[in-house]
Scaffold this motif. Structure first.
Motif, PDB file in Angstrom:
ATOM      1  N   TRP A 100      18.459  37.215  36.439  1.00 38.56           N
ATOM      2  CA  TRP A 100      17.266  38.047  37.012  1.00 38.56           C
ATOM      3  C   TRP A 100      16.280  36.804  36.829  1.00 38.56           C
ATOM      4  O   TRP A 100      15.809  36.208  35.688  1.00 38.56           O
ATOM      5  N   GLN A 101      15.574  36.878  38.046  1.00 40.11           N
ATOM      6  CA  GLN A 101      14.425  35.961  38.007  1.00 40.11           C
ATOM      7  C   GLN A 101      13.021  36.851  38.150  1.00 40.11           C
ATOM      8  O   GLN A 101      13.189  37.487  39.264  1.00 40.11           O
ATOM      9  N   PRO A 102      11.997  36.983  37.560  1.00 40.06           N
ATOM     10  CA  PRO A 102      10.809  37.313  37.757  1.00 40.06           C
ATOM     11  C   PRO A 102      10.106  37.137  39.233  1.00 40.06           C
ATOM     12  O   PRO A 102      10.220  35.841  39.595  1.00 40.06           O
ATOM     13  N   GLU A 119      12.002  42.243  38.783  1.00 43.40           N
ATOM     14  CA  GLU A 119      12.925  40.863  38.884  1.00 43.40           C
ATOM     15  C   GLU A 119      13.770  41.198  39.840  1.00 43.40           C
ATOM     16  O   GLU A 119      14.325  42.088  40.151  1.00 43.40           O
ATOM     17  N   ASN A 164      11.355  45.473  34.927  1.00 45.22           N
ATOM     18  CA  ASN A 164      11.716  45.054  33.429  1.00 45.22           C
ATOM     19  C   ASN A 164      10.160  45.197  32.893  1.00 45.22           C
ATOM     20  O   ASN A 164       9.610  44.078  32.828  1.00 45.22           O
TER      21      ASN A 164
END
Length: 126
Positions: A17-19, A121, A116
């Motif tokens: 998961w990447q912002p 994300e 999140n």
């Protein structure tokens, strides 16, 4: 224990998961566009659906025109599916899987996406 099963399980791609942006960047019932590794991704935040709050991440590039306009399309519902209508040729793409209702050979890429806290994300293959 079967060795082939263990190999198969290891070959599945992992999701990290990447912002991507902040929840403050989202516009309810509309699209916004964000960059991810040089690619434009249209995010659609639908806070009040029958199933509750929904968030979708879909490719911004219209496959018929080649223009990056999907994020400016109109969100709607056809045949029970949440869709985005391309602003140029008006074809409808399912937000859940990117398939085109009018032209099945056209498809938009979709990404897993989640909220999140205050961050949006996106799931990327690790």
């Amino acid at each position: 224990m079967s060795q082939p099963n263990a190999v198969r399980a290891q070959s599945l791609p992992a999701t990290a998961w990447q912002p991507l942006c902040s929840t403050q960047d989202l516009v309810a019932n509309s699209g916004v566009v964000a960059w991810l590794d040089g690619e434009q991704i249209a995010l659609f935040h639908l806070p009040q659906t029958l199933e509750g709050e929904k968030l979708f991440a879909i490719e911004n590039r219209d496959p018929k025109s080649g223009a990056n306009v999907i994020g400016r399309g109109i969100v709607g519902q056809l045949k029970g599916d949440l869709v985005i209508a391309s602003p140029l040729y008006k074809q409808h793409f399912r937000l859940a899987d990117g398939t085109c209702l009018e032209y099945p050979e056209q498809r938009l890429r979709v990404w897993p996406v989640r909220l999140n806290g205050d961050a949006v994300e996106i799931g990327v293959t690790a």
